[in-house]
Design a protein around this motif. Sequence first.
Motif, PDB file in Angstrom:
ATOM      1  N   MET A 136       1.040  -1.276   0.057  1.00 23.66           N
ATOM      2  CA  MET A 136      -0.082  -0.078   0.045  1.00 23.66           C
ATOM      3  C   MET A 136       0.838   1.233   0.020  1.00 23.66           C
ATOM      4  N   ARG A 137       0.595   2.043  -1.068  1.00 28.37           N
ATOM      5  CA  ARG A 137       1.369   3.222  -0.996  1.00 28.37           C
ATOM      6  C   ARG A 137       0.470   4.569  -0.177  1.00 28.37           C
ATOM      7  N   MET A 138       1.253   5.347   0.360  1.00 23.47           N
ATOM      8  CA  MET A 138       0.593   6.663   0.763  1.00 23.47           C
ATOM      9  C   MET A 138       1.298   7.775  -0.030  1.00 23.47           C
ATOM     10  N   GLY A 139       0.571   8.555  -0.880  1.00 16.11           N
ATOM     11  CA  GLY A 139       1.025   9.665  -1.382  1.00 16.11           C
ATOM     12  C   GLY A 139       0.941  10.959  -0.497  1.00 16.11           C
ATOM     13  N   TRP A 140       1.198  11.935  -1.089  1.00 12.78           N
ATOM     14  CA  TRP A 140       1.407  13.324  -0.589  1.00 12.78           C
ATOM     15  C   TRP A 140       0.102  13.895  -0.334  1.00 12.78           C
ATOM     16  N   GLY A 141      -1.097  13.425  -0.746  1.00 11.95           N
ATOM     17  CA  GLY A 141      -2.366  13.967  -0.245  1.00 11.95           C
ATOM     18  C   GLY A 141      -3.331  14.409  -1.336  1.00 11.95           C
ATOM     19  N   ARG A 142      -2.564  14.729  -2.679  1.00 14.68           N
ATOM     20  CA  ARG A 142      -3.473  15.140  -3.677  1.00 14.68           C
ATOM     21  C   ARG A 142      -4.386  14.146  -4.573  1.00 14.68           C
ATOM     22  N   GLY A 143      -3.676  13.140  -4.688  1.00 15.25           N
ATOM     23  CA  GLY A 143      -4.612  11.834  -5.117  1.00 15.25           C
ATOM     24  C   GLY A 143      -4.381  11.718  -6.712  1.00 15.25           C
ATOM     25  N   TYR A 144      -3.626  12.395  -7.469  1.00 15.00           N
ATOM     26  CA  TYR A 144      -3.256  12.389  -8.716  1.00 15.00           C
ATOM     27  C   TYR A 144      -3.059  11.047  -8.971  1.00 15.00           C
ATOM     28  N   PHE A 145      -2.103  10.268  -8.421  1.00 15.27           N
ATOM     29  CA  PHE A 145      -1.677   8.947  -8.939  1.00 15.27           C
ATOM     30  C   PHE A 145      -2.675   7.762  -8.460  1.00 15.27           C
ATOM     31  N   ASP A 146      -3.270   8.069  -7.412  1.00 15.51           N
ATOM     32  CA  ASP A 146      -4.276   7.048  -7.024  1.00 15.51           C
ATOM     33  C   ASP A 146      -5.221   7.149  -8.321  1.00 15.51           C
ATOM     34  N   LYS A 147      -6.028   8.100  -8.477  1.00  8.81           N
ATOM     35  CA  LYS A 147      -6.748   8.454  -9.612  1.00  8.81           C
ATOM     36  C   LYS A 147      -6.396   7.753 -10.923  1.00  8.81           C
ATOM     37  N   TYR A 167       9.629   2.770   4.099  1.00  3.31           N
ATOM     38  CA  TYR A 167       9.329   1.362   3.796  1.00  3.31           C
ATOM     39  C   TYR A 167       8.859   1.053   5.430  1.00  3.31           C
ATOM     40  N   VAL A 168       7.626   0.850   5.467  1.00  2.00           N
ATOM     41  CA  VAL A 168       7.237   0.574   7.078  1.00  2.00           C
ATOM     42  C   VAL A 168       6.186  -0.509   6.918  1.00  2.00           C
ATOM     43  N   ASP A 169       5.936  -1.104   8.156  1.00  2.00           N
ATOM     44  CA  ASP A 169       4.958  -1.936   8.428  1.00  2.00           C
ATOM     45  C   ASP A 169       3.711  -1.906   8.089  1.00  2.00           C
ATOM     46  N   GLU A 170       3.032  -0.773   8.129  1.00  2.00           N
ATOM     47  CA  GLU A 170       1.635  -0.192   7.761  1.00  2.00           C
ATOM     48  C   GLU A 170       1.483   1.063   7.455  1.00  2.00           C
ATOM     49  N   VAL A 171       0.770   1.678   6.527  1.00  2.00           N
ATOM     50  CA  VAL A 171       0.504   3.003   6.213  1.00  2.00           C
ATOM     51  C   VAL A 171      -0.960   3.237   6.627  1.00  2.00           C
ATOM     52  N   PRO A 172      -1.588   4.402   6.922  1.00  2.53           N
ATOM     53  CA  PRO A 172      -3.055   4.524   6.976  1.00  2.53           C
ATOM     54  C   PRO A 172      -3.644   4.413   5.897  1.00  2.53           C
ATOM     55  N   THR A 173      -4.534   3.904   5.400  1.00  8.99           N
ATOM     56  CA  THR A 173      -5.249   3.390   4.066  1.00  8.99           C
ATOM     57  C   THR A 173      -6.780   3.917   3.822  1.00  8.99           C
ATOM     58  N   GLU A 174      -7.097   4.398   2.854  1.00  9.74           N
ATOM     59  CA  GLU A 174      -8.471   4.859   2.692  1.00  9.74           C
ATOM     60  C   GLU A 174      -8.792   4.076   1.348  1.00  9.74           C
ATOM     61  N   ILE A 175     -10.173   4.075   0.865  1.00  7.29           N
ATOM     62  CA  ILE A 175     -10.909   3.205   0.042  1.00  7.29           C
ATOM     63  C   ILE A 175     -10.045   3.277  -1.384  1.00  7.29           C
ATOM     64  N   HIS A 176      -9.509   4.807  -1.562  1.00  3.47           N
ATOM     65  CA  HIS A 176      -9.221   5.314  -2.844  1.00  3.47           C
ATOM     66  C   HIS A 176      -7.693   4.794  -3.139  1.00  3.47           C
ATOM     67  N   ASP A 177      -6.972   4.280  -2.011  1.00  7.68           N
ATOM     68  CA  ASP A 177      -5.733   4.376  -2.206  1.00  7.68           C
ATOM     69  C   ASP A 177      -5.214   3.079  -3.246  1.00  7.68           C
ATOM     70  N   GLN A 178      -3.961   3.200  -3.856  1.00  5.31           N
ATOM     71  CA  GLN A 178      -3.773   2.273  -4.918  1.00  5.31           C
ATOM     72  C   GLN A 178      -2.505   1.429  -4.518  1.00  5.31           C
ATOM     73  N   PRO A 179      -2.441   0.413  -4.295  1.00  2.00           N
ATOM     74  CA  PRO A 179      -1.093  -0.345  -4.030  1.00  2.00           C
ATOM     75  C   PRO A 179       0.059  -0.280  -5.181  1.00  2.00           C
ATOM     76  N   VAL A 180       1.321  -0.508  -4.953  1.00  2.00           N
ATOM     77  CA  VAL A 180       2.117  -0.601  -5.848  1.00  2.00           C
ATOM     78  C   VAL A 180       2.872  -2.084  -5.930  1.00  2.00           C
ATOM     79  N   ASN A 181       3.498  -2.466  -6.768  1.00  2.00           N
ATOM     80  CA  ASN A 181       4.138  -3.729  -7.074  1.00  2.00           C
ATOM     81  C   ASN A 181       5.600  -3.883  -6.195  1.00  2.00           C
ATOM     82  N   GLY A 182       6.220  -2.610  -5.854  1.00  2.00           N
ATOM     83  CA  GLY A 182       7.484  -2.577  -5.213  1.00  2.00           C
ATOM     84  C   GLY A 182       7.821  -1.253  -5.225  1.00  2.00           C
ATOM     85  N   ILE A 183       9.004  -1.244  -4.521  1.00  2.00           N
ATOM     86  CA  ILE A 183       9.643   0.137  -4.290  1.00  2.00           C
ATOM     87  C   ILE A 183      11.146  -0.080  -4.718  1.00  2.00           C
TER      88      ILE A 183
END
Length: 196
Positions: A136-147, A167-183
Amino acid sequence: MTDDVSHDKRALRAELRERRRICTAKEREEFNTGVTEHLIELTQRLGSTSIAAYLSTTDEPETRGFLHWACEHDITVLLPISRADGLLDWAPYDGEDEDQDLIGMPAPTSDVLGPIAINDVDLIIVPAASVDRSGMRMGWGRGYFDKTLGSMETKPPVYAVIFDNEYVDEVPTEIHDQPVNGIVTPTGIVTITEHN
């Protein structure tokens, strides 16, 4: 619940911004060298010939060294340009001129191709504030990449560029957040999931 998650994200983003801000010039130079090397390694490993990426801001891991390498090796590079409707247009990059888009992000100056141009790439490199072990990826809050990622029917591999301590154990997640395949980090490449 969503308010709590939004609050947790804001607090974490503030902490991560501060951590990035206090990084020394020497550390930053070493980090940027590592990120460039690993982005090149990832592109070669995947055999990518067309990528969507981004021009980093001052506090982000530097992407320009990698982008210049890609241009020199005849890899098609598309970079985002923010739109007022919250979507991203894409434009080819030749390693030369830069401008700023409507939200002040660095952007290419070439002809705009529109949002669907990203459907033709075989690797997507995205910015992130943090990524957790599940991808799960947490962006900077504008949502462009999630969209953008959320609108794609089929996605090529998507990798976020972050510093190692993001790179952490868990990030806060909302329904629109999109995962990534790696870092990709200054010290390596981590593949989290083969397919989203």
